[in-house]
Structure formats: C-alpha cells, structure tokens
Design a protein around this motif. Structure first.
Motif, mmCIF file in Angstrom:
data_model
loop_
_atom_site.group_PDB
_atom_site.id
_atom_site.type_symbol
_atom_site.label_atom_id
_atom_site.label_comp_id
_atom_site.label_asym_id
_atom_site.label_seq_id
_atom_site.Cartn_x
_atom_site.Cartn_y
_atom_site.Cartn_z
ATOM 1 N N SER A 45 0.830 -1.205 0.000
ATOM 2 C CA SER A 45 0.000 0.000 0.000
ATOM 3 C C SER A 45 0.869 1.261 0.000
ATOM 4 O O SER A 45 0.572 2.227 -0.716
ATOM 5 N N TYR A 46 1.961 1.234 0.776
ATOM 6 C CA TYR A 46 2.869 2.387 0.837
ATOM 7 C C TYR A 46 3.472 2.671 -0.536
ATOM 8 O O TYR A 46 3.474 3.814 -1.015
ATOM 9 N N LYS B 195 1.932 6.612 -7.107
ATOM 10 C CA LYS B 195 0.870 7.483 -7.624
ATOM 11 C C LYS B 195 1.181 8.962 -7.339
ATOM 12 O O LYS B 195 0.871 9.832 -8.145
ATOM 13 N N ARG B 196 1.816 9.217 -6.187
ATOM 14 C CA ARG B 196 2.141 10.607 -5.840
ATOM 15 C C ARG B 196 3.289 11.135 -6.687
ATOM 16 O O ARG B 196 3.236 12.267 -7.192
ATOM 17 N N HIS C 95 2.438 1.668 -3.476
ATOM 18 C CA HIS C 95 1.373 2.019 -4.426
ATOM 19 C C HIS C 95 1.034 3.511 -4.325
ATOM 20 O O HIS C 95 0.971 4.215 -5.345
ATOM 21 N N ASP C 96 0.836 3.982 -3.096
ATOM 22 C CA ASP C 96 0.502 5.391 -2.899
ATOM 23 C C ASP C 96 1.671 6.292 -3.285
ATOM 24 O O ASP C 96 1.477 7.384 -3.846
#
Length: 275
Positions: free
Chosen positions: A262-263, A269-270, A265-266
């Motif tokens: 999750s880390y 995207k950022r 992935h985020d």
C-alpha cells in the motif's frame, strides 16, 4: 481455497458412494480428485485418507473388512496419481526440490514440526514459532510483544490443564475412533512434516478434520463435574481462535506485506501521477 473445495468434495462424494452405492458419486469423487492435485500436489494423500474415514463411517463392519473393500476402490485413484506423477517428472520440476521445501527425514525435525502444528491447532498464533523456545522466559516475552499475548498464554495454559484432566477421566473412547482420527491428522500433515524449513498453520486445514472427533470426545462426552469442564474447554478453545486471529491481523507477515504494498502504491501514484 480451491484445493480444499475439491478435496472435501472428493472425500464427501466417496463417503456418499459407500453409503448409497450410487456409482455416480464414486465417479464424482474421482473427477474432483484430479483438480485437487492440480491445485496443490500435497493432495496426493487423499486416497490414504479414505481408509480411516471409512473406518469411522462404517462402524458396524469389522476393520479388516472395511480396509479390504476400501483398498479396491482406491486403485483408480492410484492410476490418476501415476499419470500425474509421470507428467510432472516428464515436463515439470517439483517445488519440493529447492528452497524452503527441502525435505528432512530426521526424527527430531519431524517431531519439532509436529509440535508446532499441535500448538497451532489449539489456537496459538504462528508468530510464536519465531521465539527461541517454549520456556517461561520466551513465553513472558511473547506475552509482552503481541497484542492479547498475555490472554493467549493464560487461556492456552488453562486449556491444556482442563484437557489433561478430561483425557485422564475420559471413558468410552473407542480404539477405532482414536486410531482413525490420529491417522487422518498424521496423513494430512505427512507431506509437510518432512519439510525442514517450511511450516505454516494453513496446512492444518485438512488435518484439523482428524482432530475434531477426538476433541468432541474430550469436551462433550463427559458427565457430572467433567461436563462443566468440557464446556469451559470449548469456550477457551473458541476464544483462543478469535484472539489469535485478532493478533494476526496486527502482527502477521502477510499483514505487513499488505502495508508495504500500500505504501509503495501510494508513493508511485504521488511521484508519478501519470504513468
């Protein structure tokens, strides 16, 4: 999940065939056996499970009669295993040849694996196997490190004491039930008990079926004062399972992997809003 679906369907179809004599149930058992071994190669032990299962369901017949009749019905399963094994050897390498799937037939290693599978069966979380031992110092540290650690150790200790008392006072447990149940447990774990560095609680899915008849005798087939202890044992047993699940939700390696995924992935995207 797919493996257990096909395994249970194959076993239940076989038992239904023995009960009703309908050939289509036997054919269904064979047909569902094939996708079970394609889902996971440890499903090869299914034919061996048919013998103790038949002993438990056909109690009115003598043991030798049940074994002989079941062995004849197992032969087609063995043919499927022979075909499957030939294909694997001809075109694919087995996963049991490398990494954590290395096998060991040392008695001490098998006993060590068996110890953990028994402990996990009664509800203690997987992470406990990462501690040096089951000595008081390790258990105290475990109780401090994990969520609900103290409750897990306390409930498990009481469950062991209660189970010991009930087993000592147990009556009417037939040798046939005991042998069949333990046979199912050991046969189901057979493929993983010999793995030197590969043990996980999920391998208890099928083996636990073997423990259920024994647990029902220990906790339910009691009278008088022992009956109350049996009810308490069931409560502790169920509580341990739920506490272990809650603890695993916060500490298990799969949970941490999900957080790491999750880390990243985020973060991707950022940093890269458009790929």
């Amino acid at each position: 999940i797919a493996r257990m679906f096909f395994i249970l369907l194959s076993l239940l179809s076989f038992l239904k065939f023995q009960e009703t004599g309908k050939n289509r149930m036997y054919i269904l058992s064979l047909l569902t056996f094939t996708p079970s071994i394609l889902s996971k190669e440890t499903s090869l032990i299914i034919p061996l499970l048919l013998i103790p299962l038949s002993m438990m369901t056909r109690k009115e017949q003598k043991v030798l009669v049940v074994i002989k009749s079941t062995l004849k019905l197992i032969l087609p399963f063995l043919v499927i295993i022979l075909i499957y094994t030939s294909v694997r050897l001809a075109g694919f390498q087995s996963i049991f040849n490398e990494g954590s799937y290395n096998t060991t037939f040392a008695f001490s290693g098998i006993i060590q694996n068996l110890k953990w599978y028994l402990i996990w069966s009664f509800g203690l979380p997987e992470v406990l196997s990462n501690y040096p031992s089951l000595k008081p110092a390790s258990l105290i540290q475990f109780s401090k490190d994990l969520p609900y650690g103290s409750l897990l150790i306390l409930f498990f200790t009481f469950l062991v004491l209660i189970s010991g008392i009930l087993i000592y006072r147990l009556k009417n447990l037939t040798k046939r039930t005991f042998f069949a149940s333990t046979a199912i447990f050991f046969i189901s774990l057979g493929p993983v008990l010999v793995l030197s560095g590969h043990r996980y609680p999920q391998y208890l899915d099928l083996a636990f079926i073997g423990l259920l008849p024994l647990l029902s005798w220990i906790y339910l087939k009691q009278e008088g004062f022992q009956k109350g202890l049996g009810v308490l044992g069931i409560v502790l047993f169920i509580s341990l399972q739920f506490l272990s699940i809650s603890s695993n939700e916060q500490t298990h390696w799969t949970t941490h992997r999900a957080k790491v995924a999750s880390y990243y992935h985020d973060n991707i995207k950022r940093v890269h809003p458009t790929l």
